[in-house]
Write an enzyme that holds these catalytic residues in place. Structure first.
Site, PDB file in Angstrom:
ATOM      1  N   GLY A 134    -109.601 -36.311  -9.987  1.00  0.00           N
ATOM      2  CA  GLY A 134    -109.170 -37.446  -9.174  1.00  0.00           C
ATOM      3  C   GLY A 134    -109.121 -38.712  -9.986  1.00  0.00           C
ATOM      4  O   GLY A 134    -109.723 -38.796 -11.053  1.00  0.00           O
ATOM      5  N   CYS A 157    -113.125 -31.803 -13.848  1.00  0.00           N
ATOM      6  CA  CYS A 157    -112.954 -33.209 -14.238  1.00  0.00           C
ATOM      7  C   CYS A 157    -113.725 -34.137 -13.287  1.00  0.00           C
ATOM      8  O   CYS A 157    -114.941 -34.128 -13.310  1.00  0.00           O
ATOM      9  CB  CYS A 157    -111.481 -33.564 -14.328  1.00  0.00           C
ATOM     10  SG  CYS A 157    -111.217 -34.984 -15.385  1.00  0.00           S
ATOM     11  N   TYR A 158    -113.056 -34.897 -12.410  1.00  0.00           N
ATOM     12  CA  TYR A 158    -113.806 -35.737 -11.465  1.00  0.00           C
ATOM     13  C   TYR A 158    -114.811 -34.880 -10.701  1.00  0.00           C
ATOM     14  O   TYR A 158    -115.938 -35.297 -10.455  1.00  0.00           O
ATOM     15  CB  TYR A 158    -112.837 -36.414 -10.477  1.00  0.00           C
ATOM     16  CG  TYR A 158    -113.502 -37.415  -9.545  1.00  0.00           C
ATOM     17  CD1 TYR A 158    -113.474 -38.773  -9.823  1.00  0.00           C
ATOM     18  CD2 TYR A 158    -114.161 -36.989  -8.387  1.00  0.00           C
ATOM     19  CE1 TYR A 158    -114.083 -39.697  -8.969  1.00  0.00           C
ATOM     20  CE2 TYR A 158    -114.777 -37.896  -7.529  1.00  0.00           C
ATOM     21  CZ  TYR A 158    -114.730 -39.252  -7.832  1.00  0.00           C
ATOM     22  OH  TYR A 158    -115.336 -40.156  -6.986  1.00  0.00           O
ATOM     23  N   HIS A 199    -108.906 -29.260 -17.549  1.00  0.00           N
ATOM     24  CA  HIS A 199    -108.167 -28.797 -16.364  1.00  0.00           C
ATOM     25  C   HIS A 199    -107.670 -27.358 -16.527  1.00  0.00           C
ATOM     26  O   HIS A 199    -106.602 -27.142 -17.088  1.00  0.00           O
ATOM     27  CB  HIS A 199    -106.975 -29.730 -16.108  1.00  0.00           C
ATOM     28  CG  HIS A 199    -107.387 -31.074 -15.619  1.00  0.00           C
ATOM     29  ND1 HIS A 199    -107.497 -31.383 -14.293  1.00  0.00           N
ATOM     30  CD2 HIS A 199    -107.771 -32.192 -16.296  1.00  0.00           C
ATOM     31  CE1 HIS A 199    -107.898 -32.627 -14.158  1.00  0.00           C
ATOM     32  NE2 HIS A 199    -108.079 -33.140 -15.359  1.00  0.00           N
ATOM     33  N   GLU A 212    -106.309 -25.561 -14.389  1.00  0.00           N
ATOM     34  CA  GLU A 212    -105.135 -25.288 -13.558  1.00  0.00           C
ATOM     35  C   GLU A 212    -103.825 -25.589 -14.260  1.00  0.00           C
ATOM     36  O   GLU A 212    -102.757 -25.209 -13.786  1.00  0.00           O
ATOM     37  CB  GLU A 212    -105.225 -26.080 -12.243  1.00  0.00           C
ATOM     38  CG  GLU A 212    -104.990 -27.586 -12.334  1.00  0.00           C
ATOM     39  CD  GLU A 212    -106.239 -28.394 -12.709  1.00  0.00           C
ATOM     40  OE1 GLU A 212    -107.170 -27.816 -13.313  1.00  0.00           O
ATOM     41  OE2 GLU A 212    -106.259 -29.610 -12.416  1.00  0.00           O
ATOM     42  N   GLY A 224     -79.652 -23.574   7.437  1.00  0.00           N
ATOM     43  CA  GLY A 224     -79.012 -22.673   6.483  1.00  0.00           C
ATOM     44  C   GLY A 224     -79.698 -22.767   5.129  1.00  0.00           C
ATOM     45  O   GLY A 224     -79.413 -22.008   4.224  1.00  0.00           O
ATOM     46  N   GLY A 225     -80.631 -23.703   5.003  1.00  0.00           N
ATOM     47  CA  GLY A 225     -81.451 -23.793   3.794  1.00  0.00           C
ATOM     48  C   GLY A 225     -82.490 -22.689   3.814  1.00  0.00           C
ATOM     49  O   GLY A 225     -82.656 -21.998   4.826  1.00  0.00           O
ATOM     50  N   ASP A 254     -85.856 -22.655   3.740  1.00  0.00           N
ATOM     51  CA  ASP A 254     -87.066 -22.748   4.575  1.00  0.00           C
ATOM     52  C   ASP A 254     -86.775 -22.361   6.023  1.00  0.00           C
ATOM     53  O   ASP A 254     -87.465 -21.512   6.607  1.00  0.00           O
ATOM     54  CB  ASP A 254     -87.645 -24.165   4.568  1.00  0.00           C
ATOM     55  CG  ASP A 254     -87.845 -24.697   3.162  1.00  0.00           C
ATOM     56  OD1 ASP A 254     -87.907 -23.868   2.237  1.00  0.00           O
ATOM     57  OD2 ASP A 254     -87.928 -25.915   2.992  1.00  0.00           O
ATOM     58  N   LYS A 284     -93.017 -23.404  -1.991  1.00  0.00           N
ATOM     59  CA  LYS A 284     -91.583 -23.054  -2.001  1.00  0.00           C
ATOM     60  C   LYS A 284     -91.306 -21.701  -2.654  1.00  0.00           C
ATOM     61  O   LYS A 284     -90.543 -20.898  -2.135  1.00  0.00           O
ATOM     62  CB  LYS A 284     -90.800 -24.155  -2.712  1.00  0.00           C
ATOM     63  CG  LYS A 284     -89.300 -24.010  -2.595  1.00  0.00           C
ATOM     64  CD  LYS A 284     -88.822 -24.749  -1.377  1.00  0.00           C
ATOM     65  CE  LYS A 284     -87.312 -24.759  -1.267  1.00  0.00           C
ATOM     66  NZ  LYS A 284     -86.886 -25.571  -0.106  1.00  0.00           N
ATOM     67  N   ASP A 304     -48.048 -41.938 -15.262  1.00  0.00           N
ATOM     68  CA  ASP A 304     -47.400 -43.244 -15.369  1.00  0.00           C
ATOM     69  C   ASP A 304     -47.499 -44.126 -14.126  1.00  0.00           C
ATOM     70  O   ASP A 304     -46.901 -45.182 -14.063  1.00  0.00           O
ATOM     71  CB  ASP A 304     -45.911 -43.111 -15.766  1.00  0.00           C
ATOM     72  CG  ASP A 304     -45.766 -42.826 -17.251  1.00  0.00           C
ATOM     73  OD1 ASP A 304     -46.753 -43.083 -17.986  1.00  0.00           O
ATOM     74  OD2 ASP A 304     -44.712 -42.338 -17.667  1.00  0.00           O
ATOM     75  N   LYS A 330     -86.105 -39.538 -12.112  1.00  0.00           N
ATOM     76  CA  LYS A 330     -86.869 -39.967 -10.946  1.00  0.00           C
ATOM     77  C   LYS A 330     -88.338 -39.998 -11.353  1.00  0.00           C
ATOM     78  O   LYS A 330     -88.822 -38.943 -11.778  1.00  0.00           O
ATOM     79  CB  LYS A 330     -86.675 -39.013  -9.786  1.00  0.00           C
ATOM     80  CG  LYS A 330     -87.595 -39.327  -8.592  1.00  0.00           C
ATOM     81  CD  LYS A 330     -87.440 -38.367  -7.466  1.00  0.00           C
ATOM     82  CE  LYS A 330     -88.395 -38.727  -6.347  1.00  0.00           C
ATOM     83  NZ  LYS A 330     -88.259 -37.902  -5.167  1.00  0.00           N
ATOM     84  N   GLU A 380     -81.482 -38.122  -4.342  1.00  0.00           N
ATOM     85  CA  GLU A 380     -80.306 -38.491  -3.557  1.00  0.00           C
ATOM     86  C   GLU A 380     -79.931 -39.939  -3.891  1.00  0.00           C
ATOM     87  O   GLU A 380     -80.763 -40.699  -4.392  1.00  0.00           O
ATOM     88  CB  GLU A 380     -80.603 -38.349  -2.058  1.00  0.00           C
ATOM     89  CG  GLU A 380     -81.040 -36.958  -1.621  1.00  0.00           C
ATOM     90  CD  GLU A 380     -79.977 -35.892  -1.831  1.00  0.00           C
ATOM     91  OE1 GLU A 380     -78.794 -36.241  -2.003  1.00  0.00           O
ATOM     92  OE2 GLU A 380     -80.345 -34.696  -1.828  1.00  0.00           O
TER      93      GLU A 380
END
Ligand SMILES: Nc1ncnc2c1ncn2[C@@H]1O[C@H](COP(=O)(O)OP(=O)(O)OP(=O)(O)O)[C@@H](O)[C@H]1O
Ligand SMILES: O=c1[nH]c(=O)c2[nH+]cn([C@@H]3O[C@H](COP(=O)(O)O)[C@@H](O)[C@H]3O)c2[nH]1
Ligand SMILES: NC(=O)CC[C@H](N)C(=O)O
Ligand SMILES: [Mg+2]
Length: 542
Positions: free
Chosen positions: A65, A92-93, A184, A186, A240-241, A243, A398, A479, A534, A540
């Site tokens: 953490g 760790c923490y 760590h 993980e 339709g996705g 999930d 996912k 043209d 990102k 998006e």
């Protein structure tokens, strides 16, 4: 929704490790690694009170953490954790917390930050304390990310691992099954970290590694049948996705046609999308599906609207309006049939990351954008009935959902599909969504995605689309002067969609994509490729 005292909930059927989250960026990876070892694990915030828990974990992991244990206001674990008599591993923490709970003088600010690789020397003490590092040899590579450190060994503990900077990189209690590591396990960058987690969960905690997707399907079907009973009906919004399709298939297996899938064409879907959804879900998967064409309503309400959050809000509300109407229609229509019964449940494709997001011990995060689907619906009431939430995927990640989809015989193309947001092309047009602009973006997107597939790189990319800039630019074709829209291509790689990098296309391929789009889509004068990561960008456009 699986609740704690639900007999069918996975933690009541599988040996479960409880991860208490102190807000680390990688807490969820602890669960991922454990589940990959077939050991079932769940996460709760570090402030959870053990007295409120209705099930008993086989062991407890305290995560890392961002706080410092010695700071006022830092999170601390319920001391009852140490009385429960189950093994504990602090990371760790979490390790610092174990030391701090023993004596607050045990942890202090370090002198050197230790970020990145470290060589851990394993220190054998010839007792049960060696079990954590059993089979790992004498040294291992590990990933560290800390500043604070243990300055004293907590009473009753021995050192089982060291690094150049951390004298106490691994500690273990001499008699109790309490362990701590400063690194760590993980993280992928700790290559043998999973073996350490296996030593802890299977050998030390005695958890049976028997978490299996096929058992999950059977148990979930039984759970759904019990919850819903033999009269009630369930509705679910299906995009339709992956999930919502997986959730809908599971519901159909459980209660057949008492489950009503509703797909709304909001006029902002990809090329032929709603038609394909109908084919796949109704014809191939045998799901009881109604497709509603809401194009006119959505586009009318969006007329003249340019502000991104306002667009999202309108789309979200329109989804809800149409969905409510449909729920009432379904109930009425079933009145004199063998399926008659109240529509009392609402299916949602909530995944574990969404659950973690709402559970995890993190500061308030700023709203960057409102992710709008039909999620507002459960709050809605109609004629006195209130929809209860059914979330069969809420314990899954996912890739586990994708796996489940494969087991339910959902086609690979659908299982591996790029995510597509509820507001669709609406958040990929910068500004007002007119039918002309939507059609241009849709055609460009179709060319872009087809070329990605033809190039054999679909699976290297996490998400891609063509958006539209509503400013126009001048061009020349045969043209003649053209004055057309600018298409923005976006393709990113990411593992969790929280951060992302632009995909590195071969330049020749990008040029070929641009050429085809300008040539084949009327109204486009230029094509650009979005190079933003990102953060600071988002995936998006709006
Ligand atoms: N056009 C739509 N018609 C009906 N429901 C929708 C539509 N678009 C979105 N939804 C609802 O919003 C939910 C959230 O959408 P989201 O995109 O996160 O998931 P998904 O579409 O099921 O899967 P994926 O992440 O693969 O796109 C969907 O599960 C579905 O319930
Ligand atoms: O179902 C959804 N409804 C929404 O309103 C929405 N907005 C963004 N997204 C998806 O979320 C991921 C991150 O997107 P951003 O970086 O744009 O926030 C990406 O995968 C986006 O496609 C949405 N999904
Ligand atoms: N990754 C962590 O858990 C860090 C713990 C603590 N904030 C430190 O700097 O040492
Ligand atoms: Mg979607």
């Amino acid at each position: 929704m699986a609740t704690d005292n639900d007999a069918e909930a996975p933690h009541n059927n599988f040996d479960t490790i409880l991860v208490l989250d102190f807000g680390s960026q990688t807490s969820h990876l602890i669960l991922r690694r454990l589940r990959a070892l077939s050991v079932y694990a769940e996460m709760l915030p570090c402030t959870a009170k053990l007295a409120d828990l209705t099930w008993k974990p086989k062991g407890i992991v305290l995560s890392g953490g961002p706080s410092s244990v010695y700071d006022e206001g830092s999170p601390h674990v319920d001391p009852a954790v140490f009385e429960l008599g189950v093994p504990i591993l602090g990371i760790c923490y979490g390790c610092q917390e174990i030391a701090w709970q023993s004596n607050s003088e045990n942890v202090a600010r370090g002198t050197a930050r230790e970020y990145g690789h470290a060589d851990v020397t394993i220190h054998k003490v010839d007792s049960h304390a060696d079990r954590l590092f059993a089979g790992l040899g004498e040294t291992m590579h590990a990933y560290m990310s800390h500043f604070d450190k243990l300055v004293r060994l907590p009473e009753g503990f021995v050192v089982v691992a060291k690094t150049a900077n951390s004298e106490f990189a691994g500690i273990a209690h001499q008699t109790k099954p309490i362990f701590g590591v400063q690194f760590h396990p993980e993280l992928e960058h700790t290559p043998r970290g999973s073996e350490l987690l296996r030593n802890f969960s299977v050998d030390i905690c005695g958890a049976q590694p028997n978490w299996k997707m096929s058992d999950f399907i059977e148990q979930e079907i039984t759970r759904i049948r019990k919850l819903v009973g033999d009269k009630a009906q369930v509705i679910g919004a299906v995009s339709g996705g992956v999930d919502s399709t997986v959730a809908a298939k599971l519901m159909t297996e459980a209660i057949g046609d008492r489950f009503h899938a509703v797909h709304i064409d909001n006029g902002l879907m990809r090329l032929n999308e709603s038609k394909k959804v109908k084919e796949t879900l109704k014809e191939h998967l045998g799901i009881n599906l109604t497709v509603i064409d809401g194009t006119e309503l959505f586009l009318n309400r969006l007329k003249g609207v340019t502000e991104p959050e306002k667009k999202r809000k309108i789309i979200g509300e329109t989804f809800i309006d149409l969905f409510e109407k449909e729920a009432i229609r379904i109930e009425k229509e079933a009145e004199n049939t063998p399926n008659a019964g109240k529509v009392s449940w609402f299916l949602q494709g909530t995944l574990y990351p969404d659950v973690i997001e709402s559970l995890s011990f993190k500061g308030p995060s700023a709203t960057i954008k409102t992710h709008h689907n039909v999620g507002g619906l459960p709050k809605a009431t109609h004629d006195g009935w209130r929809l209860r939430l059914l979330e069969p995927l809420r314990e899954l990640f996912k890739d586990e959902v994708r796996n489940l989809g494969r087991r339910l015989k959902i086609h690979e193309d659908l299982v591996n599909r790029f995510p597509f947001p509820g507001p669709g092309i609406g958040v990929r047009i910068l500004g007002e969504c007119t039918p002309e602009r939507i059609e241009i973006a849709r055609q460009a997107d179709h060319i872009f995605i087809s070329m990605i597939k033809e190039a054999g790189i679909y699976n290297e990319i996490s998400q891609a689309y063509a958006g539209l800039d509503t400013s126009k630019a001048v061009g020349v074709m045969g043209d003649t002067r053209v004055y057309g829209y600018i298409i923005i291509l976006r393709a990113v790689t990411t593992s969790d969609f929280m951060s992302a990098e632009p995909y590195e296309f071969p330049f020749a391929l990008l040029k070929a994509m641009a050429r085809r789009i300008v040539n084949e889509v009327d109204g486009v004068s230029r094509v650009t490729y979005d190079l933003s990561s990102k953060p600071p960008g988002t995936i998006e456009l709006e």
